[in-house]
Motif scaffolding. Structure first.
Motif, PDB file in Angstrom:
ATOM      1  N   ARG A  67       0.846  -1.444   0.031  1.00  0.00           N
ATOM      2  CA  ARG A  67       0.048  -0.029  -0.018  1.00  0.00           C
ATOM      3  C   ARG A  67       0.980   1.232  -0.110  1.00  0.00           C
ATOM      4  N   ARG A  68       0.294   2.290  -0.583  1.00  0.00           N
ATOM      5  CA  ARG A  68       0.900   3.647  -0.959  1.00  0.00           C
ATOM      6  C   ARG A  68       2.344   3.605  -1.346  1.00  0.00           C
ATOM      7  N   SER A  69       2.484   2.765  -2.058  1.00  0.00           N
ATOM      8  CA  SER A  69       4.132   2.640  -2.548  1.00  0.00           C
ATOM      9  C   SER A  69       3.968   3.357  -3.898  1.00  0.00           C
ATOM     10  N   GLY A  70       2.988   3.567  -4.391  1.00  0.00           N
ATOM     11  CA  GLY A  70       2.847   4.763  -5.763  1.00  0.00           C
ATOM     12  C   GLY A  70       2.582   3.940  -6.775  1.00  0.00           C
ATOM     13  N   LYS A  71       1.828   2.954  -6.769  1.00  0.00           N
ATOM     14  CA  LYS A  71       1.471   2.170  -8.038  1.00  0.00           C
ATOM     15  C   LYS A  71       0.408   2.963  -9.076  1.00  0.00           C
ATOM     16  N   SER A  72      -0.566   3.454  -8.373  1.00  0.00           N
ATOM     17  CA  SER A  72      -1.520   4.288  -9.072  1.00  0.00           C
ATOM     18  C   SER A  72      -1.012   5.770  -9.475  1.00  0.00           C
ATOM     19  N   SER A  73       0.123   6.105  -8.871  1.00  0.00           N
ATOM     20  CA  SER A  73       0.489   7.608  -9.276  1.00  0.00           C
ATOM     21  C   SER A  73       1.284   7.176 -10.371  1.00  0.00           C
ATOM     22  N   ILE A  74       2.092   6.016 -10.346  1.00  0.00           N
ATOM     23  CA  ILE A  74       2.938   5.815 -11.725  1.00  0.00           C
ATOM     24  C   ILE A  74       1.849   5.921 -12.857  1.00  0.00           C
ATOM     25  N   GLU A  86      -0.422  16.331  -7.846  1.00  0.00           N
ATOM     26  CA  GLU A  86      -1.744  15.905  -7.916  1.00  0.00           C
ATOM     27  C   GLU A  86      -1.825  14.521  -7.191  1.00  0.00           C
ATOM     28  N   THR A  87      -0.925  13.807  -7.358  1.00  0.00           N
ATOM     29  CA  THR A  87      -1.020  12.090  -6.848  1.00  0.00           C
ATOM     30  C   THR A  87      -1.087  12.176  -5.723  1.00  0.00           C
ATOM     31  N   LEU A  88      -0.701  13.292  -4.804  1.00  0.00           N
ATOM     32  CA  LEU A  88      -0.906  13.543  -3.255  1.00  0.00           C
ATOM     33  C   LEU A  88      -2.150  13.150  -2.959  1.00  0.00           C
ATOM     34  N   GLU A  91      -6.897   8.457  -3.910  1.00  0.00           N
ATOM     35  CA  GLU A  91      -7.154   7.629  -2.787  1.00  0.00           C
ATOM     36  C   GLU A  91      -6.677   6.272  -2.969  1.00  0.00           C
ATOM     37  N   SER A  92      -6.873   5.482  -1.978  1.00  0.00           N
ATOM     38  CA  SER A  92      -6.123   4.148  -1.951  1.00  0.00           C
ATOM     39  C   SER A  92      -7.001   3.270  -2.988  1.00  0.00           C
ATOM     40  N   THR A  93      -6.256   2.410  -3.589  1.00  0.00           N
ATOM     41  CA  THR A  93      -6.885   1.630  -4.586  1.00  0.00           C
ATOM     42  C   THR A  93      -7.519   0.399  -3.865  1.00  0.00           C
ATOM     43  N   ASN A  94      -8.840   0.076  -3.762  1.00  0.00           N
ATOM     44  CA  ASN A  94      -9.267  -1.179  -3.095  1.00  0.00           C
ATOM     45  C   ASN A  94      -9.884  -2.278  -3.741  1.00  0.00           C
ATOM     46  N   ILE A 174      12.291   0.403  -7.810  1.00  0.00           N
ATOM     47  CA  ILE A 174      12.577   1.165  -6.645  1.00  0.00           C
ATOM     48  C   ILE A 174      12.233   2.428  -6.562  1.00  0.00           C
ATOM     49  N   HIS A 175      11.147   2.685  -5.945  1.00  0.00           N
ATOM     50  CA  HIS A 175      10.527   4.075  -6.468  1.00  0.00           C
ATOM     51  C   HIS A 175      10.537   4.996  -5.214  1.00  0.00           C
ATOM     52  N   LYS A 176      10.063   6.254  -5.796  1.00  0.00           N
ATOM     53  CA  LYS A 176      10.511   7.493  -4.736  1.00  0.00           C
ATOM     54  C   LYS A 176      11.865   7.723  -4.693  1.00  0.00           C
ATOM     55  N   VAL A 177      12.656   7.659  -5.311  1.00  0.00           N
ATOM     56  CA  VAL A 177      14.229   7.810  -5.166  1.00  0.00           C
ATOM     57  C   VAL A 177      14.411   9.309  -5.183  1.00  0.00           C
ATOM     58  N   ASP A 178      13.324  10.225  -5.564  1.00  0.00           N
ATOM     59  CA  ASP A 178      13.631  11.673  -5.595  1.00  0.00           C
ATOM     60  C   ASP A 178      13.998  12.096  -4.368  1.00  0.00           C
ATOM     61  N   GLY A 179      14.012  11.531  -3.208  1.00  0.00           N
ATOM     62  CA  GLY A 179      14.333  12.141  -1.926  1.00  0.00           C
ATOM     63  C   GLY A 179      15.769  11.580  -1.485  1.00  0.00           C
ATOM     64  N   SER A 216      11.211   7.570 -10.101  1.00  0.00           N
ATOM     65  CA  SER A 216      10.328   8.492  -9.315  1.00  0.00           C
ATOM     66  C   SER A 216       9.466   9.367 -10.251  1.00  0.00           C
ATOM     67  N   ILE A 217       8.151   9.640 -10.023  1.00  0.00           N
ATOM     68  CA  ILE A 217       7.477  10.345 -10.887  1.00  0.00           C
ATOM     69  C   ILE A 217       7.781  11.917 -11.051  1.00  0.00           C
ATOM     70  N   TYR A 218       8.620  12.325 -10.260  1.00  0.00           N
ATOM     71  CA  TYR A 218       9.104  13.801 -10.269  1.00  0.00           C
ATOM     72  C   TYR A 218      10.038  14.047 -11.291  1.00  0.00           C
TER      73      TYR A 218
HETATM   74  N1  LIG Z   1       7.991  11.531  -3.401  1.00  0.00           N
HETATM   75  C1  LIG Z   1       7.369  10.642  -4.043  1.00  0.00           C
HETATM   76  N2  LIG Z   1       6.131  10.460  -3.769  1.00  0.00           N
HETATM   77  C2  LIG Z   1       5.407   9.559  -4.404  1.00  0.00           C
HETATM   78  C3  LIG Z   1       5.974   9.108  -5.774  1.00  0.00           C
HETATM   79  N3  LIG Z   1       5.222   8.137  -6.405  1.00  0.00           N
HETATM   80  C4  LIG Z   1       4.023   8.122  -5.507  1.00  0.00           C
HETATM   81  N4  LIG Z   1       4.275   9.011  -4.347  1.00  0.00           N
HETATM   82  C5  LIG Z   1       3.254   9.337  -3.556  1.00  0.00           C
HETATM   83  O1  LIG Z   1       2.741   8.253  -2.714  1.00  0.00           O
HETATM   84  C6  LIG Z   1       1.486   8.346  -2.036  1.00  0.00           C
HETATM   85  C7  LIG Z   1       0.803   6.971  -2.723  1.00  0.00           C
HETATM   86  O2  LIG Z   1       0.616   7.005  -3.700  1.00  0.00           O
HETATM   87  P1  LIG Z   1      -0.082   5.999  -4.454  1.00  0.00           P
HETATM   88  O3  LIG Z   1      -0.277   5.908  -5.783  1.00  0.00           O
HETATM   89  O4  LIG Z   1      -1.701   6.186  -4.006  1.00  0.00           O
HETATM   90  O5  LIG Z   1       0.100   4.310  -3.853  1.00  0.00           O
HETATM   91  P2  LIG Z   1      -0.639   3.053  -4.467  1.00  0.00           P
HETATM   92  O6  LIG Z   1       0.675   2.057  -4.435  1.00  0.00           O
HETATM   93  O7  LIG Z   1      -1.401   3.189  -5.359  1.00  0.00           O
HETATM   94  O8  LIG Z   1      -1.408   3.013  -3.001  1.00  0.00           O
HETATM   95  P3  LIG Z   1      -2.862   1.743  -2.972  1.00  0.00           P
HETATM   96  O9  LIG Z   1      -3.582   2.131  -3.796  1.00  0.00           O
HETATM   97  O10 LIG Z   1      -2.962   1.953  -1.241  1.00  0.00           O
HETATM   98  O11 LIG Z   1      -2.144   0.289  -2.938  1.00  0.00           O
HETATM   99  C8  LIG Z   1       1.151   9.475  -2.645  1.00  0.00           C
HETATM  100  O12 LIG Z   1       0.753  10.618  -2.002  1.00  0.00           O
HETATM  101  C9  LIG Z   1       2.158  10.140  -3.945  1.00  0.00           C
HETATM  102  O13 LIG Z   1       1.929  11.249  -4.192  1.00  0.00           O
HETATM  103  C10 LIG Z   1       7.300   9.412  -6.167  1.00  0.00           C
HETATM  104  O14 LIG Z   1       7.812   9.059  -7.052  1.00  0.00           O
HETATM  105  N5  LIG Z   1       7.983  10.249  -5.360  1.00  0.00           N
END
Ligand SMILES: Nc1nc2c(ncn2[C@@H]2O[C@H](COP(=O)(O)OP(=O)(O)OP(=O)(O)O)[C@@H](O)[C@H]2O)c(=O)[nH]1
Length: 413
Positions: A67-74, A86-88, A91-94, A174-179, A216-218
């Motif tokens: 969860r929240r690893s960033g799948k939907s954002s990608i 905007e990905t912030l 909502e969580s995918t269910n 290996i995601h969110k490496v922007d930080g 990273s999506i950034y």
């Molecule tokens: N810093 C950073 N944050 C990210 C990145 N990708 C996604 N996020 C953040 O991670 C959070 C979770 O992203 P989601 O895309 O909802 O994650 P998910 O894996 O689809 O979550 P579930 O639907 O709960 O399984 C959001 O607040 C995004 O903005 C990234 O590359 N870098």
């Protein structure tokens, strides 16, 4: 630039082992069901490169991870032009969400976005059915979080999937490496690679190959990683690479990419190495072309296609390099890098480009034929009207590598 389907995302809800409720979420977020179950949603393409084959089996790409690893954002950033900020608010995918990506005939697949925690032991979750038709499994690991649990989940997922379908490509983002600093990125990648492979070796599954990407999506890293994942699912890739090699070596071009304009995924490049900066410049050039075209190129009567047959652009960089973009199909663009002195032979380049475009058309035609035959074959199999072995259609199948392109490319001197 938008796909003709923007605003209407198709999804599939998995209801039980056998039944899939097929439908889509429209703008008001209601789930509407297709009563006839017709899943054909490829874009209409007047340029002759559309995929007229409804019912074609598209490769499936699964997006999995905690969860929240960033799948939907990608998925939203790469395929829906959502801005990373905007990905912030996502909502969580269910439930499992499926989307068809059919930008062009070469970029045609389904993405299945999974909710964070899939329970493989849940009897209502038919993972065998899902993995059987999968081309690539992308497992997303949040690099800013503790990844011990993610690694054990990765292991469980990969081993289950491999048992069902050993042909799956396993891709680890290996995601969110922007930080992270550059050193920290390398260290994380090394550590994850080692631990994941050790786990597989302990289970006697060292033959499973995991491909790792820092994303990273950034920045453009997510597009580059997705390009590589998608390329592995294009059977015509060696042919496309070969055509690009022939084209550039005869035209004095240093590097060329074949881009899917909508997603900015590059579906092929010549065999010289790719560096991130060059790729980023290409993406920026596509954005510039589309933006300028949207602002100045559309008349009021036009329905709004900022990319068409006339689309082309030349950008002179201040280091004596020229970038040259040309339309290949309604959804594909060729972006080339070359020296200013090579660009003086623009006539030759344009002629060779013309041959290249025809060759791409030939590749496409063969693909259409193969798909048609496959469809015919499976229809026959189902109706049991003709034995599979004697099908004339099967003799029509020929490897894509066997194409001979008849166009003559002139050599640059
Ligand atoms: N810093 C950073 N944050 C990210 C990145 N990708 C996604 N996020 C953040 O991670 C959070 C979770 O992203 P989601 O895309 O909802 O994650 P998910 O894996 O689809 O979550 P579930 O639907 O709960 O399984 C959001 O607040 C995004 O903005 C990234 O590359 N870098």
């Amino acid at each position: 630039m938008t796909s003709s389907r923007e605003g209407v995302s198709k999804y599939i809800e998995v209801e039980d082992d056998e039944t899939l409720a097929i439908g889509y979420y429209d703008d008001d977020d209601d789930f509407d069901t297709f009563t006839d179950g017709n899943l054909d949603c490829s874009c209409e393409d007047g340029g002759g490169f559309s995929d007229p084959l409804s019912g074609e089996v598209k490769p499936r790409i699964l997006l999995m991870g905690l969860r929240r690893s960033g799948k939907s954002s990608i998925q939203k950033v790469v395929f829906h032009k959502m801005s990373p900020n905007e990905t912030l608010f996502l909502e969580s995918t269910n439930k499992i969400c499926r989307e068809d990506v059919s930008n062009s005939s070469f970029v045609s697949f389904q993405i299945w976005d999974f909710p964070g925690q899939i329970d493989f032991f849940d009897p209502t979750f038919d993972y065998e059915m899902i993995f059987r038709g999968t081309g690539a499994l992308i497992f997303v690991i949040d690099s800013q979080d503790d990844y011990v649990e993610a690694l054990s989940r990765l292991h469980l997922t990969v081993t289950r999937a491999y048992k069902v379908n050993p042909e799956i490509n396993f891709e680890v983002f290996i995601h969110k490496v922007d930080g992270l600093s550059d050193d920290a990125k390398i260290e994380k990648q090394r550590d994850i690679h080692k631990r994941a492979n050790d786990d597989l070796a302990d289970a006697g599954l060292e033959k499973i190959h995991l491909s790792l990407y820092l994303t990273s999506i950034y920045d453009h890293s997510i597009f580059e990683a997705f390009s590589k994942v998608v390329q592995k699912l294009i059977p015509q890739l060696p042919t496309l690479e070969n055509l690009l090699n022939i084209f550039i070596s005869n035209s004095g071009i240093e590097k060329a990419f074949l881009f899917d304009v909508v997603s900015k995924i590059y579906i092929a490049t010549d065999s010289s190495p790719v560096d991130m900066q060059t790729y980023e410049l290409c993406c920026d050039m596509i954005d510039v072309v589309i933006d300028i075209s949207c602002i100045y190129g559309l008349t009021e009567e036009e329905a709004g296609q900022p990319y068409d047959k006339e689309s082309m652009a030349i950008i002179h960089l201040n280091n004596t390099t020229v970038m040259y973009l040309k339309e290949v199909t309604k959804f594909l663009a060729l972006v080339c890098f070359l020296r200013e002195e090579s660009f003086e032979r623009k006539g030759l380049i344009d002629y060779n480009f013309h041959c290249f475009k025809n060759a791409i058309q030939e590749v496409f035609d063969v693909r259409v034929k193969v798909q048609k035959n496959r469809k015919l074959l499976s229809q026959r199999r189902w109706s049991k009207q003709a034995p599979m072995e004697s099908s004339a259609a099967s003799t029509e199948r020929r490897p894509i590598g066997g194409i001979t392109c008849q166009s003559t490319i002139f050599k640059s001197t």
